[in-house]
Design a protein around this motif. Structure first.
Motif, PDB file in Angstrom:
ATOM      1  N   LEU A  71     -23.148  -1.143   2.783  1.00 48.31           N
ATOM      2  CA  LEU A  71     -23.473   0.294   1.937  1.00 48.31           C
ATOM      3  C   LEU A  71     -24.699   0.015   1.181  1.00 48.31           C
ATOM      4  CD1 LEU A  71     -19.995   1.675   1.424  1.00 48.31           C
ATOM      5  CD2 LEU A  71     -21.524   2.177   3.531  1.00 48.31           C
ATOM      6  N   VAL A  72     -24.867  -0.989   0.486  1.00 47.98           N
ATOM      7  CA  VAL A  72     -26.015  -1.432  -0.487  1.00 47.98           C
ATOM      8  C   VAL A  72     -27.375  -1.471   0.499  1.00 47.98           C
ATOM      9  CG1 VAL A  72     -26.955  -2.812  -2.200  1.00 47.98           C
ATOM     10  CG2 VAL A  72     -24.808  -2.112  -2.373  1.00 47.98           C
ATOM     11  N   ALA A  73     -27.134  -2.002   1.643  1.00 44.98           N
ATOM     12  CA  ALA A  73     -28.231  -2.481   2.343  1.00 44.98           C
ATOM     13  C   ALA A  73     -28.740  -1.255   3.221  1.00 44.98           C
ATOM     14  CB  ALA A  73     -27.865  -3.674   3.404  1.00 44.98           C
ATOM     15  N   ALA A  74     -27.600  -0.307   3.469  1.00 41.16           N
ATOM     16  CA  ALA A  74     -27.956   0.645   4.463  1.00 41.16           C
ATOM     17  C   ALA A  74     -28.726   1.730   3.717  1.00 41.16           C
ATOM     18  CB  ALA A  74     -26.574   1.330   5.038  1.00 41.16           C
ATOM     19  N   ASP A  75     -29.205   2.417   4.771  1.00 38.85           N
ATOM     20  CA  ASP A  75     -29.966   4.021   4.323  1.00 38.85           C
ATOM     21  C   ASP A  75     -28.996   4.901   4.685  1.00 38.85           C
ATOM     22  OD1 ASP A  75     -32.887   2.980   4.115  1.00 38.85           O
ATOM     23  OD2 ASP A  75     -32.783   2.562   6.387  1.00 38.85           O
ATOM     24  N   SER A  76     -27.981   4.788   5.421  1.00 36.40           N
ATOM     25  CA  SER A  76     -27.009   5.829   5.581  1.00 36.40           C
ATOM     26  C   SER A  76     -25.602   5.189   6.372  1.00 36.40           C
ATOM     27  CB  SER A  76     -27.628   6.955   6.833  1.00 36.40           C
ATOM     28  OG  SER A  76     -28.078   6.266   7.947  1.00 36.40           O
ATOM     29  N   VAL A  77     -24.541   6.077   6.506  1.00 32.40           N
ATOM     30  CA  VAL A  77     -23.474   5.781   6.940  1.00 32.40           C
ATOM     31  C   VAL A  77     -23.019   6.634   8.137  1.00 32.40           C
ATOM     32  CG1 VAL A  77     -20.924   5.277   6.409  1.00 32.40           C
ATOM     33  CG2 VAL A  77     -22.720   5.020   4.863  1.00 32.40           C
ATOM     34  N   LEU A  78     -22.629   5.917   9.325  1.00 29.11           N
ATOM     35  CA  LEU A  78     -22.157   6.715  10.403  1.00 29.11           C
ATOM     36  C   LEU A  78     -20.764   6.365  10.296  1.00 29.11           C
ATOM     37  CD1 LEU A  78     -23.618   6.743  14.113  1.00 29.11           C
ATOM     38  CD2 LEU A  78     -21.224   6.776  13.602  1.00 29.11           C
ATOM     39  N   ILE A  79     -19.957   7.404  10.496  1.00 27.75           N
ATOM     40  CA  ILE A  79     -18.505   7.401  10.481  1.00 27.75           C
ATOM     41  C   ILE A  79     -17.746   7.782  11.581  1.00 27.75           C
ATOM     42  CG2 ILE A  79     -16.465   8.063   9.253  1.00 27.75           C
ATOM     43  CD1 ILE A  79     -18.471   8.854   6.747  1.00 27.75           C
ATOM     44  N   PRO A  80     -17.331   6.646  12.671  1.00 28.22           N
ATOM     45  CA  PRO A  80     -16.507   7.124  13.580  1.00 28.22           C
ATOM     46  C   PRO A  80     -15.248   7.585  13.482  1.00 28.22           C
ATOM     47  CG  PRO A  80     -17.616   4.954  13.769  1.00 28.22           C
ATOM     48  CD  PRO A  80     -17.627   5.441  12.382  1.00 28.22           C
ATOM     49  N   MET A  81     -14.624   8.506  13.832  1.00 29.32           N
ATOM     50  CA  MET A  81     -13.206   8.813  13.494  1.00 29.32           C
ATOM     51  C   MET A  81     -12.484   9.602  14.569  1.00 29.32           C
ATOM     52  SD  MET A  81     -13.334  12.042  10.760  1.00 29.32           S
ATOM     53  CE  MET A  81     -11.597  12.351  10.947  1.00 29.32           C
ATOM     54  N   GLN A  82     -10.936   9.343  14.608  1.00 26.86           N
ATOM     55  CA  GLN A  82     -10.409   9.846  15.633  1.00 26.86           C
ATOM     56  C   GLN A  82      -9.844  11.221  14.864  1.00 26.86           C
ATOM     57  OE1 GLN A  82      -7.517   6.397  16.315  1.00 26.86           O
ATOM     58  NE2 GLN A  82      -7.250   7.997  18.330  1.00 26.86           N
ATOM     59  N   CYS A  83      -9.660  12.329  15.634  1.00 26.11           N
ATOM     60  CA  CYS A  83      -9.457  13.525  15.334  1.00 26.11           C
ATOM     61  C   CYS A  83      -7.843  13.844  15.077  1.00 26.11           C
ATOM     62  CB  CYS A  83      -9.548  14.769  16.076  1.00 26.11           C
ATOM     63  SG  CYS A  83     -11.459  15.221  15.993  1.00 26.11           S
ATOM     64  N   GLU A  84      -7.250  13.096  13.901  1.00 29.26           N
ATOM     65  CA  GLU A  84      -5.847  13.262  13.730  1.00 29.26           C
ATOM     66  C   GLU A  84      -5.753  13.372  12.067  1.00 29.26           C
ATOM     67  OE1 GLU A  84      -5.075   8.293  13.620  1.00 29.26           O
ATOM     68  OE2 GLU A  84      -4.501   9.369  15.200  1.00 29.26           O
ATOM     69  N   TYR A  85      -4.357  13.568  11.787  1.00 20.89           N
ATOM     70  CA  TYR A  85      -4.261  13.998  10.286  1.00 20.89           C
ATOM     71  C   TYR A  85      -4.692  12.890   9.389  1.00 20.89           C
ATOM     72  CZ  TYR A  85      -1.860  14.965   6.001  1.00 20.89           C
ATOM     73  OH  TYR A  85      -1.340  15.251   4.792  1.00 20.89           O
ATOM     74  N   TYR A  86      -4.094  11.550   9.687  1.00 19.34           N
ATOM     75  CA  TYR A  86      -4.368  10.653   8.732  1.00 19.34           C
ATOM     76  C   TYR A  86      -5.932  10.001   8.671  1.00 19.34           C
ATOM     77  CZ  TYR A  86       0.645   9.800   8.432  1.00 19.34           C
ATOM     78  OH  TYR A  86       1.959  10.106   8.184  1.00 19.34           O
ATOM     79  N   ALA A  87      -6.594  10.398   9.570  1.00 16.02           N
ATOM     80  CA  ALA A  87      -7.831  10.176   9.521  1.00 16.02           C
ATOM     81  C   ALA A  87      -8.886  10.847   8.535  1.00 16.02           C
ATOM     82  CB  ALA A  87      -8.706  10.465  11.115  1.00 16.02           C
ATOM     83  N   LEU A  88      -8.281  12.179   8.266  1.00 18.12           N
ATOM     84  CA  LEU A  88      -8.910  13.025   7.351  1.00 18.12           C
ATOM     85  C   LEU A  88      -8.657  12.201   5.926  1.00 18.12           C
ATOM     86  CD1 LEU A  88      -7.852  16.516   8.496  1.00 18.12           C
ATOM     87  CD2 LEU A  88     -10.095  15.512   8.570  1.00 18.12           C
ATOM     88  N   GLU A  89      -7.564  11.721   5.559  1.00 11.77           N
ATOM     89  CA  GLU A  89      -7.290  11.227   4.358  1.00 11.77           C
ATOM     90  C   GLU A  89      -8.257  10.021   4.132  1.00 11.77           C
ATOM     91  OE1 GLU A  89      -3.218  10.304   4.094  1.00 11.77           O
ATOM     92  OE2 GLU A  89      -2.710  12.418   3.408  1.00 11.77           O
TER      93      GLU A  89
END
Length: 264
Positions: free
Chosen positions: A137-155
């Protein structure tokens, strides 16, 4: 100047590594110069690129501990991009970095001479908010976040966004959310559709138009040492990753146009 994108999610099993490997291959197919950095001690991205993690003389671990230059470790793979491989040796860095000076900046330092060589540098983070992920994260320009569409993923998403915000305020002012990618999506389930709607409502254009479906061919591909987009480019998952690559390229093109307009 190449764009550095960290693929991160502290929740495992969301398709993070699958996304990293297939996005790298899809970008390469679009004639982009790509470097993939496997920053996960499991080495799954390394395997998915066709590199044997048990036959490596040096890995990204040696780069982080400054025993090797990153150019000494990277390899070219048949899918058309370069990879900095990993294996279980990387657990040494998880602990060893804690006692070293400027420990959060080791990856950034090693990439300082590489940005000009590539269009995209993708970093596959481990499924944890540890020192390896912080380095990404310190090296990156940006973050791509892959996530499943389920309840715990939102947390998990809330916690990750909090970390991104902290690092952007303290260690890397460039850092921002590149986008949120819905993975392993099954439109037949009401929960998946509900979570997808919530993401679109709250994050709007930060959610990629491309949706990655559940796909058996993508799951089979690593056992053949190939990205899914090479193993079977006609599979629904492969088609989706090719679409994602085009979406990233178009978005970056728009960003460059805006930047040039501001400068002029």
């Amino acid at each position: 100047m190449g764009k550095i994108v960290a693929l991160a999610n502290q929740k495992g099993g969301v398709g993070k590594t699958t996304t990293c490997v297939n996005l790298a291959a899809a970008l390469a197919a679009e004639r982009q110069l790509v470097l993939l950095i496997d920053l996960d001690p499991q080495g799954n991205a390394t395997v998915g690129c066709g590199v044997n993690p048990y036959k490596l003389d040096a890995t990204v671990n040696d780069v982080l501990l400054e025993r090797k230059l990153i150019t000494d470790v990277m390899q070219s793979v048949p899918a058309g991009f370069d990879v900095v491989p990993s294996n279980s040796d990387l657990t040494e860095s998880e602990v060893g970095l804690l006692s070293l000076p400027l420990r959060e900046h080791r990856l950034l330092k090693s990439l300082s001479q590489q940005r000009g060589r590539y269009d995209y540098i993708l970093i596959d983070c481990p499924p944890a908010l540890n020192m390896l992920t912080v380095n990404a994260l310190v090296a990156a320009d940006s973050v791509l976040i892959p996530m499943q569409c389920e309840y715990y993923a939102l947390e998990g998403l809330t916690a990750l966004l909090g970390t991104v915000e902290k690092i952007s305020k303290t260690a890397n002012r460039r850092l921002h959310v590149e986008g949120i990618l819905r993975t392993m999506f099954d439109p037949r389930t009401s929960l998946a559709n509900q979570v997808s709607d919530q993401l679109l409502e709250h994050f709007k254009d930060k959610v990629y138009s491309t949706v990655i479906p559940r796909n058996v061919r993508l799951a089979e591909a690593p056992s053949h040492g190939l990205p899914g987009v090479i193993y079977d480019k006609t599979a629904s998952g492969s088609v989706a990753y090719i679409s994602l690559a085009k979406e990233l390229i178009e978005k970056r093109s728009q960003e460059l146009v805006k930047r040039e307009a501001i400068v002029s």
